[in-house]
Design a protein around this motif. Sequence first.
Motif, PDB file in Angstrom:
ATOM      1  N   VAL A 198      54.793  -1.148  23.518  1.00  0.00           N
ATOM      2  CA  VAL A 198      55.139  -0.668  24.853  1.00  0.00           C
ATOM      3  C   VAL A 198      54.793   0.810  24.956  1.00  0.00           C
ATOM      4  N   GLY A 199      53.900   1.139  25.884  1.00  0.00           N
ATOM      5  CA  GLY A 199      53.541   2.526  26.125  1.00  0.00           C
ATOM      6  C   GLY A 199      54.125   3.026  27.434  1.00  0.00           C
ATOM      7  N   GLN A 200      53.837   4.280  27.763  1.00  0.00           N
ATOM      8  CA  GLN A 200      54.392   4.901  28.965  1.00  0.00           C
ATOM      9  C   GLN A 200      53.315   5.368  29.944  1.00  0.00           C
ATOM     10  N   ARG A 201      52.102   5.546  29.473  1.00  0.00           N
ATOM     11  CA  ARG A 201      51.061   6.180  30.275  1.00  0.00           C
ATOM     12  C   ARG A 201      50.729   5.352  31.515  1.00  0.00           C
ATOM     13  N   LYS A 202      50.466   6.027  32.636  1.00  0.00           N
ATOM     14  CA  LYS A 202      50.096   5.363  33.879  1.00  0.00           C
ATOM     15  C   LYS A 202      48.577   5.163  33.928  1.00  0.00           C
ATOM     16  N   VAL A 203      48.168   3.889  33.915  1.00  0.00           N
ATOM     17  CA  VAL A 203      46.742   3.579  33.994  1.00  0.00           C
ATOM     18  C   VAL A 203      46.464   2.465  35.003  1.00  0.00           C
ATOM     19  N   TYR A 204      47.483   2.035  35.739  1.00  0.00           N
ATOM     20  CA  TYR A 204      47.368   0.948  36.712  1.00  0.00           C
ATOM     21  C   TYR A 204      47.873   1.440  38.059  1.00  0.00           C
ATOM     22  N   PHE A 205      47.123   1.153  39.124  1.00  0.00           N
ATOM     23  CA  PHE A 205      47.507   1.536  40.481  1.00  0.00           C
ATOM     24  C   PHE A 205      48.044   0.300  41.208  1.00  0.00           C
ATOM     25  N   TYR A 206      49.332   0.304  41.455  1.00  0.00           N
ATOM     26  CA  TYR A 206      50.038  -0.836  42.039  1.00  0.00           C
ATOM     27  C   TYR A 206      50.313  -0.568  43.514  1.00  0.00           C
ATOM     28  N   ARG A 207      49.622  -1.302  44.379  1.00  0.00           N
ATOM     29  CA  ARG A 207      49.803  -1.109  45.821  1.00  0.00           C
ATOM     30  C   ARG A 207      51.116  -1.752  46.288  1.00  0.00           C
ATOM     31  N   ARG A 208      51.817  -1.011  47.120  1.00  0.00           N
ATOM     32  CA  ARG A 208      53.040  -1.555  47.722  1.00  0.00           C
ATOM     33  C   ARG A 208      53.034  -1.319  49.233  1.00  0.00           C
ATOM     34  N   ASN A 209      51.847  -1.408  49.824  1.00  0.00           N
ATOM     35  CA  ASN A 209      51.739  -1.143  51.253  1.00  0.00           C
ATOM     36  C   ASN A 209      51.545  -2.411  52.079  1.00  0.00           C
ATOM     37  N   ASN A 210      51.750  -3.586  51.440  1.00  0.00           N
ATOM     38  CA  ASN A 210      51.671  -4.830  52.195  1.00  0.00           C
ATOM     39  C   ASN A 210      53.039  -5.145  52.793  1.00  0.00           C
ATOM     40  N   PHE A 211      53.546  -4.186  53.591  1.00  0.00           N
ATOM     41  CA  PHE A 211      54.882  -4.291  54.176  1.00  0.00           C
ATOM     42  C   PHE A 211      54.942  -5.389  55.227  1.00  0.00           C
ATOM     43  N   GLU A 212      55.985  -6.197  55.148  1.00  0.00           N
ATOM     44  CA  GLU A 212      56.220  -7.226  56.149  1.00  0.00           C
ATOM     45  C   GLU A 212      57.398  -6.787  57.012  1.00  0.00           C
ATOM     46  N   SER A 213      57.234  -6.882  58.311  1.00  0.00           N
ATOM     47  CA  SER A 213      58.298  -6.446  59.212  1.00  0.00           C
ATOM     48  C   SER A 213      59.448  -7.429  59.184  1.00  0.00           C
ATOM     49  N   ALA A 214      60.580  -6.991  59.736  1.00  0.00           N
ATOM     50  CA  ALA A 214      61.776  -7.828  59.761  1.00  0.00           C
ATOM     51  C   ALA A 214      61.575  -9.070  60.612  1.00  0.00           C
ATOM     52  N   THR A 215      60.580  -9.056  61.482  1.00  0.00           N
ATOM     53  CA  THR A 215      60.349 -10.218  62.336  1.00  0.00           C
ATOM     54  C   THR A 215      59.366 -11.203  61.715  1.00  0.00           C
ATOM     55  N   SER A 216      58.855 -10.896  60.518  1.00  0.00           N
ATOM     56  CA  SER A 216      57.903 -11.796  59.882  1.00  0.00           C
ATOM     57  C   SER A 216      58.615 -13.045  59.376  1.00  0.00           C
ATOM     58  N   LYS A 217      57.835 -14.084  59.165  1.00  0.00           N
ATOM     59  CA  LYS A 217      58.410 -15.376  58.774  1.00  0.00           C
ATOM     60  C   LYS A 217      58.946 -15.318  57.348  1.00  0.00           C
ATOM     61  N   PHE A 218      60.175 -15.796  57.178  1.00  0.00           N
ATOM     62  CA  PHE A 218      60.772 -15.882  55.847  1.00  0.00           C
ATOM     63  C   PHE A 218      60.401 -17.231  55.244  1.00  0.00           C
TER      64      PHE A 218
END
Length: 330
Positions: A198-218
């Motif tokens: 287990v290492g600590q270095r950041k080498v991966y870019f994880y997108r978290r901008n696929n936001f779903e609005s509260a009105t989106s289908k559950f």
Amino acid sequence: MSRCKVSFIIPVYNFEDYIVICVESIIHQSYSDIEIIIVDDGSTDRTADICDKLANEDSRIRVLHKRNNGVSYARNKGLEVAKGDYVVFVDADDYIAPDFTDYMLGLVRANNSDFGLSLNCFCNKTDSQVAQDNVAVLEPNDAVALLLSPRVTVGSWNKIFRRDFLNDNNIRFSTDLFYGEGLHFIVRAANASNNIVVGQRKVYFYRRNNFESATSKFNIENSHNGWKALSLIENYLGTPSRNVRLMLEWHKTQFRMGTVIRILECKRKSEYREHFLECLRYVRRNTWRSLFVGEVSLYKKMLLLGCCVCPRVMAYLDLLRRRRIANASV
């Protein structure tokens, strides 16, 4: 150390806006002995054509086109044809740093590990590199507890596996799962490995901008299937150590809380009232155990308590939180 090949497996379904950035980040690795296997899972947009074009431009890229069967089938198909000594999974909407392969391969080879991961990744535009890379080598029991803990973001990405180890132990993604399949896979891998680095270095870019609005289908099936994944993990582990048991219980409680929050955000409580109440009762019944677990931060404990007391307020706050995360995402 002698050279070895690394296979990158990218399952893709309708990611025409992201796949080029993802693949180009792998093409431009400082470590060049790689192959890139793109598994097109029946895309209906321009993804298939884009992938074929990329393959024509770089002989290290192979594209497999198949009908839509889900991400587990796609990753397993990639594993079937992979020829590398090591295997890496990358999500099609993410991308990696130029030194990803050098770093991750260095971790597992220096420590003779079957499985390696980094605890950190770039998530926000303002993220900086870690100041110090503290590397730890864990026994399987400790690694399973870590993977179930709040410290690790669930998924098969930002990790590297020795391919012969996966094949020898018949470790594949469960095709019965389409939600939680990554956690199920990495827990099985950790439990079967000789050790996990287990290492600590950041080498991966994880997108978290696929936001779903509260009105989106559950999608209630995601909730059912995710719970199935956790149940399969629990059955697979049998009688785990105390630490693993505590982390698994925390994970299950957190998952149930997430379902409560999403149902409220999407205004589907009346439609899924029975499932909503089942999940809320579970959270209220089991939160107290998490309050005494050191690996769970005070912040996460407060979230569980807030869900127990006033889930509607927590749903509103979570909506604001996810909007903020999406706006700041890489």
